[in-house]
Design a protein around this motif. Structure first.
Motif, PDB file in Angstrom:
ATOM      1  N   VAL A  97       0.853  -1.182   0.000  1.00 37.46           N
ATOM      2  CA  VAL A  97       0.000   0.000   0.000  1.00 37.46           C
ATOM      3  C   VAL A  97       0.896   1.241   0.000  1.00 37.46           C
ATOM      4  O   VAL A  97       1.908   1.292   0.708  1.00 37.46           O
ATOM      5  CB  VAL A  97      -0.916  -0.006   1.251  1.00 37.46           C
ATOM      6  N   GLN A  98       0.510   2.214  -0.813  1.00 35.75           N
ATOM      7  CA  GLN A  98       1.279   3.451  -0.904  1.00 35.75           C
ATOM      8  C   GLN A  98       1.456   4.075   0.484  1.00 35.75           C
ATOM      9  O   GLN A  98       0.541   4.070   1.292  1.00 35.75           O
ATOM     10  CB  GLN A  98       0.579   4.436  -1.843  1.00 35.75           C
ATOM     11  N   ARG A 102       7.344   2.385   5.946  1.00 33.59           N
ATOM     12  CA  ARG A 102       7.923   2.351   7.298  1.00 33.59           C
ATOM     13  C   ARG A 102       7.313   1.243   8.154  1.00 33.59           C
ATOM     14  O   ARG A 102       8.019   0.514   8.841  1.00 33.59           O
ATOM     15  CB  ARG A 102       7.787   3.712   7.969  1.00 33.59           C
ATOM     16  N   SER A 103       6.003   1.085   8.115  1.00 30.76           N
ATOM     17  CA  SER A 103       5.376   0.042   8.935  1.00 30.76           C
ATOM     18  C   SER A 103       5.686  -1.347   8.374  1.00 30.76           C
ATOM     19  O   SER A 103       5.912  -2.290   9.134  1.00 30.76           O
ATOM     20  CB  SER A 103       3.865   0.253   9.053  1.00 30.76           C
ATOM     21  N   VAL A 104       5.716  -1.482   7.052  1.00 24.94           N
ATOM     22  CA  VAL A 104       6.069  -2.771   6.448  1.00 24.94           C
ATOM     23  C   VAL A 104       7.511  -3.127   6.799  1.00 24.94           C
ATOM     24  O   VAL A 104       7.812  -4.268   7.158  1.00 24.94           O
ATOM     25  CB  VAL A 104       5.865  -2.741   4.917  1.00 24.94           C
ATOM     26  N   ARG A 105       8.415  -2.163   6.723  1.00 27.11           N
ATOM     27  CA  ARG A 105       9.824  -2.405   7.056  1.00 27.11           C
ATOM     28  C   ARG A 105       9.951  -2.935   8.479  1.00 27.11           C
ATOM     29  O   ARG A 105      10.677  -3.899   8.716  1.00 27.11           O
ATOM     30  CB  ARG A 105      10.642  -1.126   6.874  1.00 27.11           C
ATOM     31  N   GLU A 106       9.252  -2.321   9.418  1.00 32.91           N
ATOM     32  CA  GLU A 106       9.314  -2.770  10.815  1.00 32.91           C
ATOM     33  C   GLU A 106       8.844  -4.224  10.950  1.00 32.91           C
ATOM     34  O   GLU A 106       9.445  -5.009  11.669  1.00 32.91           O
ATOM     35  CB  GLU A 106       8.470  -1.857  11.708  1.00 32.91           C
ATOM     36  N   LYS A 107       7.774  -4.573  10.255  1.00 35.13           N
ATOM     37  CA  LYS A 107       7.250  -5.944  10.337  1.00 35.13           C
ATOM     38  C   LYS A 107       8.189  -6.948   9.665  1.00 35.13           C
ATOM     39  O   LYS A 107       8.402  -8.052  10.178  1.00 35.13           O
ATOM     40  CB  LYS A 107       5.862  -6.013   9.710  1.00 35.13           C
ATOM     41  N   LEU A 108       8.752  -6.569   8.524  1.00 32.73           N
ATOM     42  CA  LEU A 108       9.648  -7.481   7.809  1.00 32.73           C
ATOM     43  C   LEU A 108      10.937  -7.714   8.593  1.00 32.73           C
ATOM     44  O   LEU A 108      11.488  -8.813   8.564  1.00 32.73           O
ATOM     45  CB  LEU A 108       9.973  -6.937   6.413  1.00 32.73           C
ATOM     46  N   GLN A 109      11.408  -6.705   9.305  1.00 32.04           N
ATOM     47  CA  GLN A 109      12.629  -6.855  10.108  1.00 32.04           C
ATOM     48  C   GLN A 109      12.457  -7.904  11.197  1.00 32.04           C
ATOM     49  O   GLN A 109      13.431  -8.492  11.637  1.00 32.04           O
ATOM     50  CB  GLN A 109      13.024  -5.519  10.749  1.00 32.04           C
ATOM     51  N   GLU A 110      11.237  -8.140  11.629  1.00 30.58           N
ATOM     52  CA  GLU A 110      10.960  -9.101  12.697  1.00 30.58           C
ATOM     53  C   GLU A 110      10.833 -10.535  12.197  1.00 30.58           C
ATOM     54  O   GLU A 110      10.778 -11.467  12.993  1.00 30.58           O
ATOM     55  CB  GLU A 110       9.665  -8.700  13.428  1.00 30.58           C
ATOM     56  N   SER A 121      12.186   0.646  -7.076  1.00 33.30           N
ATOM     57  CA  SER A 121      11.232   1.148  -8.067  1.00 33.30           C
ATOM     58  C   SER A 121      10.950   0.046  -9.076  1.00 33.30           C
ATOM     59  O   SER A 121      11.677  -0.941  -9.149  1.00 33.30           O
ATOM     60  CB  SER A 121      11.803   2.379  -8.778  1.00 33.30           C
ATOM     61  N   GLY A 122       9.900   0.204  -9.824  1.00 34.37           N
ATOM     62  CA  GLY A 122       9.585  -0.781 -10.858  1.00 34.37           C
ATOM     63  C   GLY A 122       8.247  -1.444 -10.630  1.00 34.37           C
ATOM     64  O   GLY A 122       7.321  -0.847 -10.083  1.00 34.37           O
ATOM     65  N   ASP A 123       8.162  -2.710 -11.010  1.00 32.89           N
ATOM     66  CA  ASP A 123       6.899  -3.446 -10.957  1.00 32.89           C
ATOM     67  C   ASP A 123       6.479  -3.834  -9.546  1.00 32.89           C
ATOM     68  O   ASP A 123       5.353  -4.265  -9.327  1.00 32.89           O
ATOM     69  CB  ASP A 123       6.984  -4.713 -11.807  1.00 32.89           C
ATOM     70  N   PHE A 124       7.388  -3.740  -8.597  1.00 27.99           N
ATOM     71  CA  PHE A 124       7.076  -4.039  -7.202  1.00 27.99           C
ATOM     72  C   PHE A 124       7.762  -2.999  -6.337  1.00 27.99           C
ATOM     73  O   PHE A 124       8.538  -2.185  -6.831  1.00 27.99           O
ATOM     74  CB  PHE A 124       7.476  -5.480  -6.824  1.00 27.99           C
ATOM     75  N   ASP A 125       7.450  -3.010  -5.043  1.00 26.86           N
ATOM     76  CA  ASP A 125       7.926  -1.955  -4.144  1.00 26.86           C
ATOM     77  C   ASP A 125       9.067  -2.385  -3.234  1.00 26.86           C
ATOM     78  O   ASP A 125       9.918  -1.584  -2.875  1.00 26.86           O
ATOM     79  CB  ASP A 125       6.765  -1.469  -3.265  1.00 26.86           C
ATOM     80  N   VAL A 126       9.050  -3.646  -2.816  1.00 31.64           N
ATOM     81  CA  VAL A 126      10.027  -4.131  -1.840  1.00 31.64           C
ATOM     82  C   VAL A 126      10.652  -5.415  -2.367  1.00 31.64           C
ATOM     83  O   VAL A 126       9.953  -6.280  -2.911  1.00 31.64           O
ATOM     84  CB  VAL A 126       9.355  -4.405  -0.466  1.00 31.64           C
ATOM     85  N   LEU A 127      11.954  -5.540  -2.160  1.00 33.56           N
ATOM     86  CA  LEU A 127      12.675  -6.772  -2.465  1.00 33.56           C
ATOM     87  C   LEU A 127      13.226  -7.285  -1.147  1.00 33.56           C
ATOM     88  O   LEU A 127      13.932  -6.565  -0.439  1.00 33.56           O
ATOM     89  CB  LEU A 127      13.810  -6.510  -3.452  1.00 33.56           C
ATOM     90  N   LEU A 128      12.864  -8.515  -0.795  1.00 35.95           N
ATOM     91  CA  LEU A 128      13.236  -9.102   0.489  1.00 35.95           C
ATOM     92  C   LEU A 128      13.968 -10.416   0.241  1.00 35.95           C
ATOM     93  O   LEU A 128      13.480 -11.277  -0.489  1.00 35.95           O
ATOM     94  CB  LEU A 128      11.969  -9.364   1.312  1.00 35.95           C
ATOM     95  N   LEU A 129      15.149 -10.560   0.849  1.00 37.99           N
ATOM     96  CA  LEU A 129      15.888 -11.819   0.799  1.00 37.99           C
ATOM     97  C   LEU A 129      15.667 -12.549   2.108  1.00 37.99           C
ATOM     98  O   LEU A 129      15.851 -11.968   3.183  1.00 37.99           O
ATOM     99  CB  LEU A 129      17.387 -11.561   0.599  1.00 37.99           C
ATOM    100  N   GLU A 151      -0.846  -4.357   4.757  1.00 36.25           N
ATOM    101  CA  GLU A 151      -0.224  -3.423   3.804  1.00 36.25           C
ATOM    102  C   GLU A 151       0.323  -4.127   2.560  1.00 36.25           C
ATOM    103  O   GLU A 151       0.664  -3.471   1.583  1.00 36.25           O
ATOM    104  CB  GLU A 151       0.947  -2.671   4.463  1.00 36.25           C
ATOM    105  N   VAL A 152       0.414  -5.443   2.583  1.00 37.76           N
ATOM    106  CA  VAL A 152       0.969  -6.195   1.460  1.00 37.76           C
ATOM    107  C   VAL A 152      -0.154  -6.538   0.488  1.00 37.76           C
ATOM    108  O   VAL A 152      -1.098  -7.251   0.830  1.00 37.76           O
ATOM    109  CB  VAL A 152       1.693  -7.474   1.945  1.00 37.76           C
ATOM    110  N   LEU A 153      -0.037  -6.014  -0.728  1.00 43.14           N
ATOM    111  CA  LEU A 153      -1.060  -6.248  -1.749  1.00 43.14           C
ATOM    112  C   LEU A 153      -0.811  -7.541  -2.513  1.00 43.14           C
ATOM    113  O   LEU A 153      -1.754  -8.247  -2.876  1.00 43.14           O
ATOM    114  CB  LEU A 153      -1.098  -5.067  -2.723  1.00 43.14           C
ATOM    115  N   SER A 154       0.457  -7.857  -2.795  1.00 48.24           N
ATOM    116  CA  SER A 154       0.791  -9.095  -3.494  1.00 48.24           C
ATOM    117  C   SER A 154       2.261  -9.421  -3.287  1.00 48.24           C
ATOM    118  O   SER A 154       3.058  -8.550  -2.924  1.00 48.24           O
ATOM    119  CB  SER A 154       0.482  -8.994  -4.994  1.00 48.24           C
ATOM    120  N   THR A 155       2.593 -10.694  -3.519  1.00 47.56           N
ATOM    121  CA  THR A 155       3.986 -11.139  -3.413  1.00 47.56           C
ATOM    122  C   THR A 155       4.311 -12.031  -4.603  1.00 47.56           C
ATOM    123  O   THR A 155       3.415 -12.599  -5.243  1.00 47.56           O
ATOM    124  CB  THR A 155       4.244 -11.960  -2.128  1.00 47.56           C
TER     125      THR A 155
END
Length: 171
Positions: A97-98, A102-110, A121-129, A151-155
């Protein structure tokens, strides 16, 4: 650094981009020090000083300045994920979600196994390894943990078949 202590306050937590002081330019000695420390973060001050042809006091001061300036963010070990019990690795792309970064980053860090993330930038917003013990754990991470975030629309999950470490090895 072996045998000698450096001023090492808490790990930097990442200042907001607007609050960073301007970076000081690095000279060739600073770049050589960074190259040496990337190859061997456990190198002694004496060893670094000898290799870049400066005094130990100068090397010590430069390394501490690089730490204080946030150029060096810390020291770590490079891990063979498979030998460490992580048999499955994947890059996960997320559309979010636009204005929710910041809130997604906090959740992904956990998340267990989260190793690196980037707002892109591009076709998706976040790249997570991520690194997980096996595909079952990876499936659980994606389907029940990540996709349940409002907040996650798709993966999209990209399995890693083989990794090559591009970091420099010991000189």
């Amino acid at each position: 650094m072996r045998g000698e202590q450096m001023a090492n306050g808490p790990e930097p937590v990442g200042e907001p981009a607007g609050h960073r002081s301007p970076a000081r330019p690095l000279d060739s000695i600073d770049r050589d020090i960074l190259r040496l420390l990337r190859a061997d973060g456990r190198a002694s001050i004496r060893s670094v000083a000898e290799r870049v042809h400066v005094s130990r006091a100068n090397a010590y001061a430069r390394i501490n300045r690089l730490i204080d300036d946030g150029v060096i963010r810390g020291f770590s070990a490079r891990i063979d994920q498979e030998r460490a019990g992580h048999g499955a690795s994947a890059y996960i792309t997320l559309k979010i979600v636009q204005d929710s970064w910041r809130s997604v980053r906090e959740k992904l860090q956990e998340l267990p196994g989260a190793a690196h993330m980037a707002l892109v930038s591009g076709d998706f917003d976040v790249l997570l390894l991520v690194h997980t013990s096996d595909n079952r754990a990876l499936r659980d991470l994606v389907l029940t943990r990540i996709q349940s975030m409002p907040e996650v629309l798709s993966t999209r999950t990209l399995l890693v078949f083989e990794e090559t470490d591009l970091e420099p090895g010991p000189p």
